[in-house]
Design a protein around this motif. Structure first.
Motif, short mmCIF file in Angstrom:
data_model
loop_
_atom_site.label_atom_id
_atom_site.label_comp_id
_atom_site.label_asym_id
_atom_site.label_seq_id
_atom_site.Cartn_x
_atom_site.Cartn_y
_atom_site.Cartn_z
N ARG A 132 0.83 -1.20 0.00
CA ARG A 132 0.00 0.00 0.00
C ARG A 132 0.87 1.26 0.00
NH1 ARG A 132 -4.70 -1.10 4.54
NH2 ARG A 132 -5.67 -2.88 3.51
N GLU A 133 0.43 2.22 -0.79
CA GLU A 133 1.04 3.54 -0.69
C GLU A 133 0.01 4.46 -0.04
OE1 GLU A 133 2.64 7.24 -3.45
OE2 GLU A 133 2.53 5.24 -4.32
N TYR A 134 0.27 4.78 1.23
CA TYR A 134 -0.67 5.61 1.99
C TYR A 134 -0.51 7.08 1.62
CZ TYR A 134 -1.98 1.72 5.01
OH TYR A 134 -2.47 0.55 5.49
N GLY A 135 -1.63 7.79 1.73
CA GLY A 135 -1.61 9.24 1.50
C GLY A 135 -2.07 9.63 0.10
N MET A 136 -2.39 8.65 -0.74
CA MET A 136 -2.87 8.92 -2.10
C MET A 136 -4.19 8.20 -2.33
SD MET A 136 -0.40 10.80 -3.21
CE MET A 136 -0.58 10.90 -4.99
N VAL A 137 -5.01 8.77 -3.20
CA VAL A 137 -6.27 8.10 -3.54
C VAL A 137 -6.59 8.32 -5.02
CG1 VAL A 137 -7.81 10.05 -2.99
CG2 VAL A 137 -8.64 7.71 -2.73
N GLU A 138 -7.21 7.31 -5.60
CA GLU A 138 -7.64 7.45 -6.99
C GLU A 138 -8.94 8.23 -7.03
OE1 GLU A 138 -7.86 3.48 -8.49
OE2 GLU A 138 -5.69 3.19 -8.41
N ARG A 139 -8.91 9.35 -7.69
CA ARG A 139 -10.12 10.15 -7.84
C ARG A 139 -10.66 9.98 -9.26
NH1 ARG A 139 -10.25 13.36 -3.14
NH2 ARG A 139 -8.22 13.62 -2.17
N GLU A 140 -11.66 10.79 -9.60
CA GLU A 140 -12.32 10.59 -10.88
C GLU A 140 -11.35 10.74 -12.05
OE1 GLU A 140 -15.84 12.87 -11.24
OE2 GLU A 140 -16.38 12.01 -13.17
N HIS A 141 -10.50 11.78 -11.98
CA HIS A 141 -9.64 12.05 -13.13
C HIS A 141 -8.15 11.90 -12.83
CE1 HIS A 141 -13.10 13.39 -15.35
NE2 HIS A 141 -13.40 14.26 -14.42
N ASN A 142 -7.80 11.73 -11.60
CA ASN A 142 -6.37 11.62 -11.27
C ASN A 142 -6.18 10.93 -9.93
OD1 ASN A 142 -7.32 13.56 -9.57
ND2 ASN A 142 -5.61 14.97 -9.84
N THR A 143 -4.91 10.75 -9.56
CA THR A 143 -4.57 10.22 -8.24
C THR A 143 -3.93 11.35 -7.46
OG1 THR A 143 -4.21 8.02 -9.16
CG2 THR A 143 -3.22 8.47 -7.02
N SER A 144 -4.46 11.65 -6.27
CA SER A 144 -3.92 12.79 -5.52
C SER A 144 -3.96 12.54 -4.02
CB SER A 144 -4.67 14.08 -5.89
OG SER A 144 -5.98 14.04 -5.36
N THR A 145 -3.47 13.53 -3.28
CA THR A 145 -3.27 13.39 -1.84
C THR A 145 -4.58 13.22 -1.06
OG1 THR A 145 -1.51 14.98 -2.17
CG2 THR A 145 -2.01 14.42 0.10
N ALA A 146 -4.59 12.33 -0.10
CA ALA A 146 -5.72 12.17 0.83
C ALA A 146 -5.15 11.68 2.17
CB ALA A 146 -6.74 11.16 0.30
N CYS A 147 -5.30 12.47 3.12
CA CYS A 147 -6.00 13.74 3.26
C CYS A 147 -5.13 14.89 2.76
CB CYS A 147 -6.34 13.92 4.74
SG CYS A 147 -6.93 15.55 5.25
N GLY A 148 -5.69 15.71 1.86
CA GLY A 148 -4.94 16.83 1.33
C GLY A 148 -4.56 17.83 2.40
N ALA A 149 -5.46 18.05 3.36
CA ALA A 149 -5.19 19.02 4.42
C ALA A 149 -4.02 18.55 5.30
CB ALA A 149 -6.44 19.23 5.27
N LEU A 150 -4.01 17.26 5.64
CA LEU A 150 -2.91 16.74 6.46
C LEU A 150 -1.61 16.73 5.66
CD1 LEU A 150 -4.60 13.81 8.44
CD2 LEU A 150 -4.09 16.14 9.21
N GLY A 151 -1.72 16.53 4.33
CA GLY A 151 -0.54 16.62 3.47
C GLY A 151 0.06 18.02 3.55
#
Ligand SMILES: [Zn+2]
Length: 425
Positions: A132-151
């Motif tokens: 697992r790569e924590y801190g990223m999530v697959e969204r509708e159009h891209n893969t980005s930070t989750a949680c972005g605020a904690l990032g």
């Protein structure tokens, strides 16, 4: 803090919840355990409050709380049952929300009333070569930070929400951000995960202080029972999962300073104390400490900064300074006793000027301990008294809280002056 006379087991029938701590599971399990607890406790009026991040991926988490908890326990038309909700960047508990929730749901001071608060932080993960790569999530159009605020918090981005999170992550004088950024304490690959666990845990602490302080100020309005659940949503491909971090259980207790006693059952707020394992494709987080501990309430938190200063021999107030403040407070007490001044509020304002001039840092700790400063300043006072703020910041904070002291009642101001004198003696 050793408090052996305080309870060390959950105060509510929370066996089902306790069995879920630290184990990744499908959404629904935590909600069902909350409902089981509420029914076992015979709760009549149930107030619900849910705190989530604004991230659109938290919809599943929000929907789960509505369907598994609120619609099961709430009163009124089934289709209209909903919790009070806060959704903001970083799932920050908003001070003042709990008393409003108890009021909205008619759980203020009613017999058998139960306040349920859930603080949900979140972390995403993607699978890469079976890890697992924590801190990223697959969204509708891209893969980005989750949680972005904690990032943003971990990357030292300066925003109003990161400033709030930074203060909270330093609560009780623990440098959690320093630990999270140190790969010898928290391995890089687990940094976003541990940050989310800490966030859920600490937001629950903030909620506990708000509930406790509201109960202290208006004991007759306090709910009979309080459950504050802390969890992390795990955003991933497919349906999201959840990991229960722990929970506060609280009941009315006339002997407690705020009228409520709490215990914490779950993972600690120390990043270095967690053990992270992945078993059969799911996450398990454990720790070495006791499962349940007495929880610090408002008064214990007010005492922390002064205790910290007294334990730090490098930061004693010089004798002359201590003496100047001592003299000022004694003069005020004498004036009050002889009715030379119009009232305690004015007298306290005078003392605050002297204290702010000669010892702003120790003065903040003193005034916070004595109840002159509102409790929601806790983490800012902690930051100053633990040596993480400049003297200019300390003076600015002092000026801000001195303005707010005007809101104290005459009786509260007199209590503060008496407590100041007792602390100085
Ligand atoms: Zn987020």
């Amino acid at each position: 803090m050793a408090r052996p006379s305080f309870p060390t087991s959950p105060l509510l029938p929370t066996r089902d919840l306790a069995g879920l701590i630290g184990k990744e599971q499908h959404f629904g399990a935590t909600g069902r355990a909350i409902v089981a607890m509420a029914r076992s406790a015979g709760a009549k009026h149930v107030a619900t409050l849910h705190v989530t991040c604004s991230d659109e991926r938290e919809k599943e988490c929000a929907d789960d709380f509505v369907s598994t908890v609120v619609r099961e326990l709430g009163a009124g038309t089934f289709s209209r049952r909903a919790p009070m909700r806060t959704a903001n960047l970083g799932a920050r508990y908003e001070w003042g929300a709990a008393p409003l929730a108890t009021d909205h749901f008619n759980a203020s001071g009613t017999e058998g009333s139960l306040l349920i608060i859930k603080t949900s932080a979140h972390v995403g993960y993607v699978e890469r070569t079976h890890e697992r790569e924590y801190g990223m999530v697959e969204r509708e159009h891209n893969t980005s930070t989750a949680c972005g605020a904690l990032g943003c918090l971990l990357d030292s981005v300066s925003q109003p929400f990161t400033h709030e999170l930074e203060l909270l992550f330093h609560s009780e004088n623990v440098d959690r951000l320093g630990m999270l950024r140190d790969s010898t304490v928290v391995p890089d690959k687990y940094r976003p995960l541990v940050a989310s666990l800490m966030n859920a845990r600490l937001q629950a602490r903030e909620a506990l202080l708000d509930v406790g302080e509201a109960a202290r100020r208006n004991p007759e309005q306090a709910p009979s029972q309080v459950l504050i659940v802390s969890s992390v949503s795990m955003n991933r491909p497919g349906a999201d999962n959840e990991l229960l971090v722990g929970f506060y259980s609280g009941v009315r207790d006339a002997a407690a300073p705020c009228g409520l006693t709490f215990t914490w059952t779950g993972l600690p707020s120390d990043p270095s104390a967690l053990h992270i394992n992945h078993r059969t494709a799911s996450l398990v987080v454990t720790h070495d400490g006791p499962p349940t501990r007495w929880a610090r309430g408002p008064k214990a938190h007010r005492d922390l900064p002064l205790a910290h200063l007294r334990a730090a021999p490098s930061e004693p107030a010089p004798a002359a300074v201590q003496s100047a403040v001592d003299d000022a407070v004694q003069a005020i007490q004498s004036d009050l006793a002889n009715q030379k001044r119009p009232g305690a509020k004015l007298a306290l304002a005078g003392a605050a000027v002297v204290i702010g001039e000669v010892m702003p840092i120790a003065g903040l700790a003193l005034l916070f301990s004595s109840g002159a400063i509102k409790l929601h300043y806790a983490w800012r006072v902690h930051r100053v008294t633990s040596g993480h703020a400049t003297e200019d910041e300390a003076r600015a904070l002092f000026a801000e809280v001195a303005d707010n002291m005007d809101e104290l009642s005459e009786a509260e101001a007199r209590q503060v002056v008496d407590r100041l004198a007792s602390e100085l003696n």
